[in-house]
Design a protein around this motif. Sequence first.
Motif, PDB file in Angstrom:
ATOM      1  N   MET A  89       0.843  -1.198   0.000  1.00 34.77           N
ATOM      2  CA  MET A  89       0.000   0.000   0.000  1.00 34.77           C
ATOM      3  C   MET A  89       0.878   1.247   0.000  1.00 34.77           C
ATOM      4  O   MET A  89       1.844   1.340   0.759  1.00 34.77           O
ATOM      5  CB  MET A  89      -0.909   0.013   1.231  1.00 34.77           C
ATOM      6  CG  MET A  89      -1.848   1.223   1.292  1.00 34.77           C
ATOM      7  SD  MET A  89      -2.744   1.329   2.857  1.00 34.77           S
ATOM      8  CE  MET A  89      -3.744  -0.153   2.780  1.00 34.77           C
ATOM      9  N   THR A  90       0.557   2.189  -0.860  1.00 36.36           N
ATOM     10  CA  THR A  90       1.306   3.437  -0.939  1.00 36.36           C
ATOM     11  C   THR A  90       0.797   4.408   0.115  1.00 36.36           C
ATOM     12  O   THR A  90      -0.416   4.608   0.271  1.00 36.36           O
ATOM     13  CB  THR A  90       1.155   4.080  -2.330  1.00 36.36           C
ATOM     14  OG1 THR A  90       1.583   3.148  -3.316  1.00 36.36           O
ATOM     15  CG2 THR A  90       1.984   5.346  -2.426  1.00 36.36           C
ATOM     16  N   ALA A  91       1.724   5.012   0.841  1.00 33.52           N
ATOM     17  CA  ALA A  91       1.345   5.952   1.884  1.00 33.52           C
ATOM     18  C   ALA A  91       0.681   7.193   1.289  1.00 33.52           C
ATOM     19  O   ALA A  91       1.090   7.690   0.237  1.00 33.52           O
ATOM     20  CB  ALA A  91       2.570   6.354   2.698  1.00 33.52           C
ATOM     21  N   MET A  92      -0.350   7.682   1.941  1.00 35.46           N
ATOM     22  CA  MET A  92      -1.039   8.899   1.522  1.00 35.46           C
ATOM     23  C   MET A  92      -0.613  10.066   2.406  1.00 35.46           C
ATOM     24  O   MET A  92      -0.224   9.882   3.571  1.00 35.46           O
ATOM     25  CB  MET A  92      -2.559   8.735   1.650  1.00 35.46           C
ATOM     26  CG  MET A  92      -3.185   7.707   0.758  1.00 35.46           C
ATOM     27  SD  MET A  92      -5.012   7.735   0.997  1.00 35.46           S
ATOM     28  CE  MET A  92      -5.504   6.444  -0.126  1.00 35.46           C
ATOM     29  N   LYS A  93      -0.743  11.254   1.871  1.00 33.91           N
ATOM     30  CA  LYS A  93      -0.600  12.433   2.708  1.00 33.91           C
ATOM     31  C   LYS A  93      -1.828  12.511   3.629  1.00 33.91           C
ATOM     32  O   LYS A  93      -2.919  12.080   3.241  1.00 33.91           O
ATOM     33  CB  LYS A  93      -0.506  13.685   1.848  1.00 33.91           C
ATOM     34  CG  LYS A  93       0.756  13.760   1.007  1.00 33.91           C
ATOM     35  CD  LYS A  93       0.779  15.057   0.209  1.00 33.91           C
ATOM     36  CE  LYS A  93       2.059  15.166  -0.610  1.00 33.91           C
ATOM     37  NZ  LYS A  93       2.092  16.417  -1.413  1.00 33.91           N
ATOM     38  N   PRO A  94      -1.663  13.056   4.823  1.00 39.32           N
ATOM     39  CA  PRO A  94      -2.800  13.097   5.754  1.00 39.32           C
ATOM     40  C   PRO A  94      -4.053  13.724   5.154  1.00 39.32           C
ATOM     41  O   PRO A  94      -5.163  13.212   5.328  1.00 39.32           O
ATOM     42  CB  PRO A  94      -2.258  13.923   6.929  1.00 39.32           C
ATOM     43  CG  PRO A  94      -0.786  13.682   6.901  1.00 39.32           C
ATOM     44  CD  PRO A  94      -0.431  13.559   5.448  1.00 39.32           C
ATOM     45  N   GLU A  95      -3.895  14.832   4.419  1.00 40.10           N
ATOM     46  CA  GLU A  95      -5.060  15.501   3.845  1.00 40.10           C
ATOM     47  C   GLU A  95      -5.745  14.615   2.809  1.00 40.10           C
ATOM     48  O   GLU A  95      -6.987  14.574   2.725  1.00 40.10           O
ATOM     49  CB  GLU A  95      -4.643  16.831   3.207  1.00 40.10           C
ATOM     50  CG  GLU A  95      -4.095  17.852   4.195  1.00 40.10           C
ATOM     51  CD  GLU A  95      -2.638  17.593   4.590  1.00 40.10           C
ATOM     52  OE1 GLU A  95      -2.007  16.680   3.996  1.00 40.10           O
ATOM     53  OE2 GLU A  95      -2.139  18.282   5.491  1.00 40.10           O
ATOM     54  N   ARG A 109      -9.653  12.936   2.913  1.00 39.36           N
ATOM     55  CA  ARG A 109     -10.614  13.044   1.805  1.00 39.36           C
ATOM     56  C   ARG A 109     -11.041  11.665   1.307  1.00 39.36           C
ATOM     57  O   ARG A 109     -12.214  11.440   0.985  1.00 39.36           O
ATOM     58  CB  ARG A 109      -9.992  13.856   0.665  1.00 39.36           C
ATOM     59  CG  ARG A 109      -9.946  15.354   0.929  1.00 39.36           C
ATOM     60  CD  ARG A 109      -9.613  16.121  -0.323  1.00 39.36           C
ATOM     61  NE  ARG A 109      -8.214  15.911  -0.707  1.00 39.36           N
ATOM     62  CZ  ARG A 109      -7.212  16.680  -0.330  1.00 39.36           C
ATOM     63  NH1 ARG A 109      -7.443  17.722   0.454  1.00 39.36           N
ATOM     64  NH2 ARG A 109      -5.976  16.437  -0.730  1.00 39.36           N
ATOM     65  N   HIS A 110     -10.096  10.723   1.277  1.00 41.99           N
ATOM     66  CA  HIS A 110     -10.399   9.366   0.823  1.00 41.99           C
ATOM     67  C   HIS A 110     -11.406   8.691   1.760  1.00 41.99           C
ATOM     68  O   HIS A 110     -12.376   8.067   1.300  1.00 41.99           O
ATOM     69  CB  HIS A 110      -9.104   8.543   0.751  1.00 41.99           C
ATOM     70  CG  HIS A 110      -9.323   7.098   0.443  1.00 41.99           C
ATOM     71  ND1 HIS A 110      -9.590   6.635  -0.830  1.00 41.99           N
ATOM     72  CD2 HIS A 110      -9.329   5.999   1.252  1.00 41.99           C
ATOM     73  CE1 HIS A 110      -9.753   5.327  -0.801  1.00 41.99           C
ATOM     74  NE2 HIS A 110      -9.594   4.916   0.445  1.00 41.99           N
ATOM     75  N   VAL A 111     -11.189   8.820   3.052  1.00 41.50           N
ATOM     76  CA  VAL A 111     -12.094   8.186   4.019  1.00 41.50           C
ATOM     77  C   VAL A 111     -13.486   8.801   3.939  1.00 41.50           C
ATOM     78  O   VAL A 111     -14.504   8.095   3.947  1.00 41.50           O
ATOM     79  CB  VAL A 111     -11.516   8.292   5.451  1.00 41.50           C
ATOM     80  CG1 VAL A 111     -12.546   7.844   6.485  1.00 41.50           C
ATOM     81  CG2 VAL A 111     -10.246   7.455   5.578  1.00 41.50           C
ATOM     82  N   ILE A 112     -13.559  10.116   3.848  1.00 41.12           N
ATOM     83  CA  ILE A 112     -14.860  10.784   3.749  1.00 41.12           C
ATOM     84  C   ILE A 112     -15.617  10.311   2.515  1.00 41.12           C
ATOM     85  O   ILE A 112     -16.842  10.093   2.555  1.00 41.12           O
ATOM     86  CB  ILE A 112     -14.674  12.313   3.723  1.00 41.12           C
ATOM     87  CG1 ILE A 112     -14.156  12.813   5.078  1.00 41.12           C
ATOM     88  CG2 ILE A 112     -15.992  13.017   3.390  1.00 41.12           C
ATOM     89  CD1 ILE A 112     -13.773  14.286   5.086  1.00 41.12           C
ATOM     90  N   LEU A 160      -3.563   4.560   6.558  1.00 37.82           N
ATOM     91  CA  LEU A 160      -3.425   5.049   5.189  1.00 37.82           C
ATOM     92  C   LEU A 160      -2.224   5.971   5.065  1.00 37.82           C
ATOM     93  O   LEU A 160      -1.570   6.033   4.022  1.00 37.82           O
ATOM     94  CB  LEU A 160      -4.693   5.798   4.758  1.00 37.82           C
ATOM     95  CG  LEU A 160      -6.000   4.994   4.774  1.00 37.82           C
ATOM     96  CD1 LEU A 160      -7.165   5.890   4.376  1.00 37.82           C
ATOM     97  CD2 LEU A 160      -5.897   3.791   3.842  1.00 37.82           C
ATOM     98  N   VAL A 161      -1.925   6.686   6.138  1.00 35.89           N
ATOM     99  CA  VAL A 161      -0.772   7.589   6.160  1.00 35.89           C
ATOM    100  C   VAL A 161       0.518   6.813   6.431  1.00 35.89           C
ATOM    101  O   VAL A 161       1.559   7.066   5.815  1.00 35.89           O
ATOM    102  CB  VAL A 161      -0.980   8.687   7.224  1.00 35.89           C
ATOM    103  CG1 VAL A 161       0.261   9.575   7.329  1.00 35.89           C
ATOM    104  CG2 VAL A 161      -2.204   9.517   6.904  1.00 35.89           C
ATOM    105  N   THR A 162       0.439   5.851   7.332  1.00 35.29           N
ATOM    106  CA  THR A 162       1.600   5.003   7.655  1.00 35.29           C
ATOM    107  C   THR A 162       1.169   3.556   7.500  1.00 35.29           C
ATOM    108  O   THR A 162       0.730   2.920   8.469  1.00 35.29           O
ATOM    109  CB  THR A 162       2.094   5.271   9.090  1.00 35.29           C
ATOM    110  OG1 THR A 162       2.305   6.669   9.275  1.00 35.29           O
ATOM    111  CG2 THR A 162       3.399   4.521   9.356  1.00 35.29           C
ATOM    112  N   PRO A 163       1.238   3.017   6.285  1.00 36.70           N
ATOM    113  CA  PRO A 163       0.751   1.654   6.042  1.00 36.70           C
ATOM    114  C   PRO A 163       1.547   0.627   6.843  1.00 36.70           C
ATOM    115  O   PRO A 163       2.770   0.750   6.990  1.00 36.70           O
ATOM    116  CB  PRO A 163       0.977   1.454   4.536  1.00 36.70           C
ATOM    117  CG  PRO A 163       1.070   2.839   3.972  1.00 36.70           C
ATOM    118  CD  PRO A 163       1.698   3.661   5.044  1.00 36.70           C
TER     119      PRO A 163
END
Length: 568
Positions: A1-7, A11-14, A240-243
């Motif tokens: 899984m590729t780490a996402m930026k917090p922002e 948005r992804h979870v929402i 999602l930020v730190t897989p």
Amino acid sequence: MTAMKPEDAVRHVIATDPTFAVHEVDVRGVTFKAFKNIPPTVPSLLAAGWARHGDGALEYLAYEGEVLTYADFTSKVHRLAHAMRDELGVRQGDRVAIAMRNYPELLALVLAISSIGGVVVFVNAWWTTEELDYALRDSGAQIVFADSPRLQRLEPLQSELGLTLIGVRDAEGQSAHDLTALETNAASDTAPVVTIDTDDDFAVMYSSGTTGHPKGVVQSHRGAVNAVFSWLMQSVVAPLVTPPEPDATAPPRPSALVVTPLFHVTATHPLFLLSLPAGAKITLMHKWDAEGAVRLMRDNSITRFLGVPTQSAELMQAALKMGETLPAMDYLGSGGAKRPGAQVTQLAEAFPNAGIATGWGMTETNALGIGMIGEDYTARPESAGKLHPPVQELRMLDDAGNDVPVGCLGEITVKSPANMRCYLNKPEATAETMQDGWLRTGDLGVLDEDGYVTILDRKKNIIIRGGENIACLDVEGALHRHPDVLEAAAFSVPDDRLGEAVGAAVQLKNGATLTCDDMATFLQGHLAPFKIPVHLWVQRDVLTRGATDKIDRRAIRTACLDNLKVKV
């Protein structure tokens, strides 16, 4: 899984998880962002967490060798709710007070009262009879559940205020009603059928302010549950930020140790109320003891610790002494007061598996606010963190209500559905603090370009002693009761263990003498012990004044600590 930026993760979870979908709502004429699909009320959190607690089968609440499963706890809540409605006559909108130490019954009573539409009045367990008198008159609560020490302080008020006192634990047999009998004789252990609006009042919590008496913060159901799901969302965003590593084992069931008083939001909201939908186990301590906390956390694989900075430091010292690293702990948070920056790295080294965290919130915000954890925190140990998404908005304002530029000092001002409805019986204070949905916190800070807030000062005259807010005017009012005191000024004094302690300077009548011990003896019964000054400066001259002829508390404090060169 590729780490996402917090922002991006937020948005992804929402967008993908209906639980955290957000929409706009109108609350008393103000538009807020709020969660769309969450439980509407605090008691509905109980049913919402049923599956996460093994359909009721998992252990939920532990205290001094006592253990309740989630099903046991739920049944207890429902029985107490029926008993309060049928035997005590509690109706929707009635305010019911709880005055006791951290017992399992306190948690059950919060949900039982609110499940029949009652409003929980949280009473500070350290208050004197005088302070209890004020809160009960202010709130109008006439039914009070109390343990023995609190019951004894309430008895002098019973006749005049028309109180119905219900004994809990060591107070059973001391009043006309006992909690055990009420629960045993309850007509049902199923959920009572009551229609509660999400914007109805849930609780009144008292918070010290710059006026002498504490202010009753009125919290709504919407406010509390939106705060709870803001924190719950963090647990979904984090991986999602730190897989996790591909071969990582599943995380353990969350388990929290409650070490701060349950009449404060630090314990009730991000620990107790959050535990319901999060599927977390709760362990209560009878009394704070650092080595005892280490043993409880070690032997019960407790994952979450949230206390005032003093408790974090003492937990660390005890763990080092005992040779423990508490590997199950994945969260070590601080609330109620700022943690010393130098302590952050020390904690990270002592507890390598734990994310060291900090948080800022208020009773007025249902504890929701600003925070950060892990590398963000160790890189910025003096900062308070970022605003918790997704339903909050933040502005930094000057005294005139204008936004200040990034990097400039301003008053932290927040807007969210978690903000209080009002200060009870204080329309002027409410209007000063709440403006078009925005809550002016009285805390001054700086917002940087990356969204991190550093809190620098307080506009309020508040002493924060080990996470406990103390109004200077409250202390001064009690000091003025002494017949030899002409004038008094209270202020914070640095304290290595508690962060701040209470100090006071007084002007005495000619010929009078007053020692710190004399003062402490006199104040017993007028002030809770934690409010009594531990340092006293006595003078014959008038206290220093500013340009408007008001007492200059800052100048007095500086003179006492610097000019007199008192070691603290």
